[in-house]
Design a protein around this motif. Sequence first.
Motif, short mmCIF file in Angstrom:
data_model
loop_
_atom_site.label_atom_id
_atom_site.label_comp_id
_atom_site.label_asym_id
_atom_site.label_seq_id
_atom_site.Cartn_x
_atom_site.Cartn_y
_atom_site.Cartn_z
N VAL A 280 0.71 -1.30 -0.04
CA VAL A 280 0.01 0.09 -0.05
C VAL A 280 0.98 1.33 -0.04
O VAL A 280 1.84 1.39 0.90
N CYS B 112 -6.25 4.87 9.77
CA CYS B 112 -5.52 3.72 10.07
C CYS B 112 -5.40 3.26 11.56
O CYS B 112 -5.25 3.80 12.50
N PRO B 113 -5.58 1.72 11.48
CA PRO B 113 -5.63 1.16 12.66
C PRO B 113 -4.32 1.18 13.56
O PRO B 113 -4.33 0.97 14.67
N THR B 114 -3.15 1.62 12.92
CA THR B 114 -1.94 1.64 13.54
C THR B 114 -1.58 3.30 13.69
O THR B 114 -0.32 3.09 13.94
N ILE C 52 -0.58 5.27 11.41
CA ILE C 52 0.78 5.94 10.87
C ILE C 52 0.10 6.68 9.73
O ILE C 52 -1.02 6.76 9.24
N ILE D 253 0.61 7.05 5.94
CA ILE D 253 1.18 6.36 4.72
C ILE D 253 2.12 7.42 3.86
O ILE D 253 2.71 7.10 2.88
N ALA E 176 4.93 -0.48 10.44
CA ALA E 176 3.63 -0.65 11.31
C ALA E 176 2.50 -0.72 10.39
O ALA E 176 1.39 -0.85 10.88
N CYS E 177 2.74 -0.51 9.06
CA CYS E 177 1.47 -0.57 7.93
C CYS E 177 1.23 -2.17 7.89
O CYS E 177 2.21 -3.06 7.45
N ILE E 178 0.16 -2.69 8.35
CA ILE E 178 -0.31 -4.09 8.12
C ILE E 178 -1.22 -4.39 6.70
O ILE E 178 -1.65 -5.34 6.54
N GLY E 179 -1.30 -3.37 5.74
CA GLY E 179 -1.58 -3.53 4.65
C GLY E 179 -3.04 -3.82 4.39
O GLY E 179 -3.67 -4.49 3.72
N CYS E 180 -3.91 -3.02 5.40
CA CYS E 180 -5.38 -3.30 5.56
C CYS E 180 -6.19 -2.66 4.38
O CYS E 180 -7.28 -2.91 4.20
N ALA E 181 -5.54 -1.57 4.01
CA ALA E 181 -6.05 -0.70 2.98
C ALA E 181 -7.49 0.11 3.21
O ALA E 181 -7.94 0.56 2.40
N ALA E 182 -7.33 0.39 4.41
CA ALA E 182 -8.51 1.23 5.20
C ALA E 182 -8.06 2.66 4.61
O ALA E 182 -8.97 3.36 3.96
N CYS E 183 -6.92 3.00 4.24
CA CYS E 183 -6.35 4.44 3.68
C CYS E 183 -6.72 4.59 2.33
O CYS E 183 -7.23 5.46 1.99
S1 SF4 Z 1 -2.80 0.14 4.77
FE1 SF4 Z 1 -3.86 0.07 6.79
S2 SF4 Z 1 -2.07 0.13 8.17
FE2 SF4 Z 1 -1.16 0.48 6.23
S3 SF4 Z 1 -1.24 2.80 6.39
FE3 SF4 Z 1 -3.09 2.28 5.20
S4 SF4 Z 1 -4.53 2.03 7.03
FE4 SF4 Z 1 -2.66 2.14 8.01
#
Ligand code: SF4
Length: 464
Positions: A240, A277-279, A281, A283, A290-297
């Motif tokens: 991401v 972002c759940p962590t 950060i 991006i 710290a990016c877990i790749g959840c794609a919420a962003c």
């Molecule tokens: S992919 Fe998830 S953890 Fe990574 S920056 Fe986006 S929201 Fe945060």
Amino acid sequence: MTTPSDSRIPVQLLGNTPAPPRGLGKIQPRTAPGRFRRLRVGLGAVLLGLFFGLPWLQINGRPAVWFDLPQRQFHLFGATFWPQEFTLLAGVLIVAAFALFFTTVYAGRLWCGYACPQSVWTWLFLWCEKITEGERRQRLRLDAAPGSLTKALRRAAKHGLWLVLALATGLAFVSYFSPARALVIDGFTGQASAWAYFWVGFVTLATYLNAGWLREQVCVHMCPYARFQSVMLDRDSLIVAYDSGRGEARGPRRPGSDPRAQGLGDCIDCTLCVQVCPTGIDIRDGLQIACIGCAACVDACDEVMSRMNYPKGLISYTSERALAGEPPTRLRPRLLGYGAVLGLMLLALGASLATRAPATLDISKDRLLYRESADGRLENVYRLSVTNKTAIDQTYHLSASGWPGLRLQGNAQLNVPAFAEASAVVTLSLAPEQWPGRTVAISFHLAAGDAQLSADSRFTGPDP
Ligand code: SF4
Ligand code: SF4
């Protein structure tokens, strides 16, 4: 307005980025609707359904998945495995590990963002937080508000829900080792074993703390997999990333105005990508551990881009090679290597399962070398252990071979119930005139219907 093709996203690996500033439980991620959230919720629902549902599924009157430690048996969808078959379990674990490596090389931290229990339970606990304390803005307001009855009630509802879910998780986990129905009934009537209470309590506490309080701290500081993933990724792996070439210079602008005329890129600096972002950060600072790749962003920014009438994808799943404007590599040694090993391991595991014997026979010879019977025959004593791996009771017919004149004393039949072990002590005898004066290799044979199996041992007698 720039187009994706003229952009370059500098991927900066910030492996030693300190954890986002926060106290325990202080990151309050906002909900970002979108296609990746739907994917996360759908996959999470399937995984949670499997985790909570499997212990209640029965096949042939037994739990479909059951680690029966006292009996040293593992029941899996109608098949039963014994400790002697540890190599099969090792094979399953190796296949799972290589499937994870293959997926990581191909699609980055897909496991972390969508399927890791830490992430799935954290999303679930975040949902509890949302329905009891409201959306991010209300939660932040509640955090800052002085103590009140409303605040106490909301907090109590959240922690109550968390504890109920954590307890359900503890019960479900222990149900893989002790049948679910009996565990739940005995557990709530005070009749379960001390070990059952201990493990349910332990998993309940671990779930409550990990998903409720520690959350992203587990991913950032405690998970070893997060650490060595960076060495597994290649330049074609999905990550991401924020397209800084297109997004910078970031800044607010009036609706309908031309950002280029103001020296601006497509990022309106709304910080929504950080808020979701759940962590915790940003991006836009580059790819971080710290990016877990959840794609919420990605969902959040796509929504902003749609509202601004800009093309989606300012933050997107992409690869370092795509970011550098290079075509994707077809032959990726790391991906091909993991894929080849995974394919071979799957074949080997499939072959092992397909040729799995329906029973096992173990023989141990009595420590006494030999004895003489009343009529002068030489006798050797053996202990036979038979494991019936089938779902039906079996009667095994026993025979021995290896030297002319060997005679099996006593009962030549052995009854073994389904999925059970049985043992018997048997005696082989030989007339003294047939004894060759040296140790003889012999074999025992078990037959039940078409199934046959053999095991080797030896017959001893006096020196010549
Ligand atoms: S992919 Fe998830 S953890 Fe990574 S920056 Fe986006 S929201 Fe945060
Ligand atoms: S959501 Fe998109 S537009 Fe908003 S700050 Fe993040 S990158 Fe910029």
